[in-house]
Design a protein around this motif. Structure first.
Motif, PDB file in Angstrom:
ATOM      1  N   TYR A  93       0.879  -1.172   0.000  1.00 19.70           N
ATOM      2  CA  TYR A  93       0.000   0.000   0.000  1.00 19.70           C
ATOM      3  C   TYR A  93       0.915   1.220   0.000  1.00 19.70           C
ATOM      4  N   ALA A  94       0.847   2.009  -1.048  1.00 20.74           N
ATOM      5  CA  ALA A  94       1.731   3.168  -1.226  1.00 20.74           C
ATOM      6  C   ALA A  94       3.198   2.722  -1.189  1.00 20.74           C
ATOM      7  N   GLY A  95       3.451   1.519  -1.677  1.00 19.15           N
ATOM      8  CA  GLY A  95       4.807   0.997  -1.700  1.00 19.15           C
ATOM      9  C   GLY A  95       5.297   0.481  -0.359  1.00 19.15           C
ATOM     10  N   LEU A  96       4.403   0.393   0.623  1.00 20.25           N
ATOM     11  CA  LEU A  96       4.767  -0.053   1.970  1.00 20.25           C
ATOM     12  C   LEU A  96       3.992  -1.317   2.316  1.00 20.25           C
ATOM     13  N   LYS A  97       4.568  -2.140   3.163  1.00 17.65           N
ATOM     14  CA  LYS A  97       3.887  -3.366   3.592  1.00 17.65           C
ATOM     15  C   LYS A  97       2.716  -3.002   4.499  1.00 17.65           C
ATOM     16  N   ALA A  98       1.553  -3.598   4.222  1.00 19.55           N
ATOM     17  CA  ALA A  98       0.353  -3.324   5.015  1.00 19.55           C
ATOM     18  C   ALA A  98      -0.562  -4.542   4.985  1.00 19.55           C
ATOM     19  N   ASN A  99      -1.409  -4.623   5.983  1.00 21.26           N
ATOM     20  CA  ASN A  99      -2.503  -5.589   5.986  1.00 21.26           C
ATOM     21  C   ASN A  99      -3.770  -4.815   5.649  1.00 21.26           C
ATOM     22  N   ILE A 100      -4.592  -5.384   4.792  1.00 24.26           N
ATOM     23  CA  ILE A 100      -5.845  -4.739   4.395  1.00 24.26           C
ATOM     24  C   ILE A 100      -6.983  -5.455   5.121  1.00 24.26           C
ATOM     25  N   GLU A 139       3.153   1.606  14.391  1.00 22.39           N
ATOM     26  CA  GLU A 139       2.249   1.367  13.270  1.00 22.39           C
ATOM     27  C   GLU A 139       1.423   2.596  12.914  1.00 22.39           C
ATOM     28  N   SER A 140       1.300   2.813  11.594  1.00 23.76           N
ATOM     29  CA  SER A 140       0.399   3.831  11.044  1.00 23.76           C
ATOM     30  C   SER A 140      -0.798   3.116  10.428  1.00 23.76           C
ATOM     31  N   ASP A 188       4.500   0.514   8.829  1.00 23.51           N
ATOM     32  CA  ASP A 188       5.622   0.986   9.637  1.00 23.51           C
ATOM     33  C   ASP A 188       5.542   2.503   9.811  1.00 23.51           C
ATOM     34  N   SER A 189       5.369   2.969  11.056  1.00 26.37           N
ATOM     35  CA  SER A 189       5.199   4.402  11.313  1.00 26.37           C
ATOM     36  C   SER A 189       6.469   5.202  10.987  1.00 26.37           C
ATOM     37  N   GLU A 190       7.616   4.547  10.907  1.00 26.76           N
ATOM     38  CA  GLU A 190       8.826   5.257  10.515  1.00 26.76           C
ATOM     39  C   GLU A 190       8.785   5.680   9.047  1.00 26.76           C
ATOM     40  N   ARG A 191       7.851   5.119   8.288  1.00 26.85           N
ATOM     41  CA  ARG A 191       7.672   5.469   6.871  1.00 26.85           C
ATOM     42  C   ARG A 191       6.459   6.374   6.669  1.00 26.85           C
ATOM     43  N   PHE A 192       5.992   6.994   7.752  1.00 21.56           N
ATOM     44  CA  PHE A 192       4.798   7.841   7.708  1.00 21.56           C
ATOM     45  C   PHE A 192       4.924   8.966   6.678  1.00 21.56           C
ATOM     46  N   THR A 193       6.070   9.603   6.605  1.00 15.43           N
ATOM     47  CA  THR A 193       6.265  10.709   5.662  1.00 15.43           C
ATOM     48  C   THR A 193       6.034  10.240   4.231  1.00 15.43           C
ATOM     49  N   ASP A 194       6.527   9.049   3.889  1.00 16.91           N
ATOM     50  CA  ASP A 194       6.319   8.497   2.543  1.00 16.91           C
ATOM     51  C   ASP A 194       4.840   8.217   2.299  1.00 16.91           C
TER      52      ASP A 194
END
Length: 189
Positions: free
Chosen positions: A75-82, A160-161, A100-106
């Protein structure tokens, strides 16, 4: 020099109007991985080429509620569970979670490109059980039909975001389930 209307030149006004139209049309297409509110289980499953759905864990005895999960997606190039919450075979909530909340800016940047500037952005202060405080960002995009896409930098877990799609019918449907669950529990007093 161009004609001015309300302090704006005609070309600046045209650019502002195009941006507003783009934002409105982008907000109307709010979805998570192609899943929109109101889709049936079959329609949501077709988006993913199969979708495991089970009784909703918050409402295990209510056949009206199901939770469908697609794990480890992009999701937006980031690993996520839907996670898709269905009530009466209609999607009432869709979430991209465990990001990953460390990738929040992306994540935030990708959502702004897709949907334009959020209708609301707010800095929030969260605290854990030990009293540690964290500053986080929350943003909301709203479609004309009241559909909302909420972005939360931090969830119950600060690592987590989450992105959550809801609408006017979401709260009604979930409140109805909670009321039924409370009524059933009251009979067991």
């Amino acid at each position: 020099m161009g004609r001015k209307l309300g302090g704006l030149t005609a070309s600046a006004l045209a650019v502002a109007m195009l941006a507003a139209v783009h934002h409105a049309s982008a907000a109307e297409s709010l979805a998570i991985k192609g899943v929109k509110l109101g889709m049936t289980e079959q329609q949501a499953s077709a988006v993913f080429g199969g979708l495991p759905c089970n009784p909703h864990p918050a409402h295990p005895r209510n056949a009206r509620a199901k939770l469908c999960l697609k794990l480890n997606r992009s999701y937006a190039g980031l690993k996520a569970n839907i996670a898709i919450t269905l009530v009466d075979d209609r999607a009432v909530m869709v979430q991209a979670q465990n990001i990953d909340s460390e990738r929040f800016t992306d994540l935030f940047a990708a959502l702004k490109v897709a949907y334009g500037k959020p209708d609301r952005t707010e800095e929030v202060v969260l605290s854990n059980r030990m009293g540690a405080r964290f500053k986080g960002t929350e943003a909301t995009w709203v479609g004309a039909s009241g559909v909302r896409l909420d972005l939360m930098q931090y969830t119950d877990d600060i690592t987590e975001s989450r992105v959550m799609l809801t609408g006017p019918d979401s709260e009604r449907a979930l409140n109805s389930l909670n009321r039924q669950q409370a009524e059933a529990a009251a009979k067991d007093l």
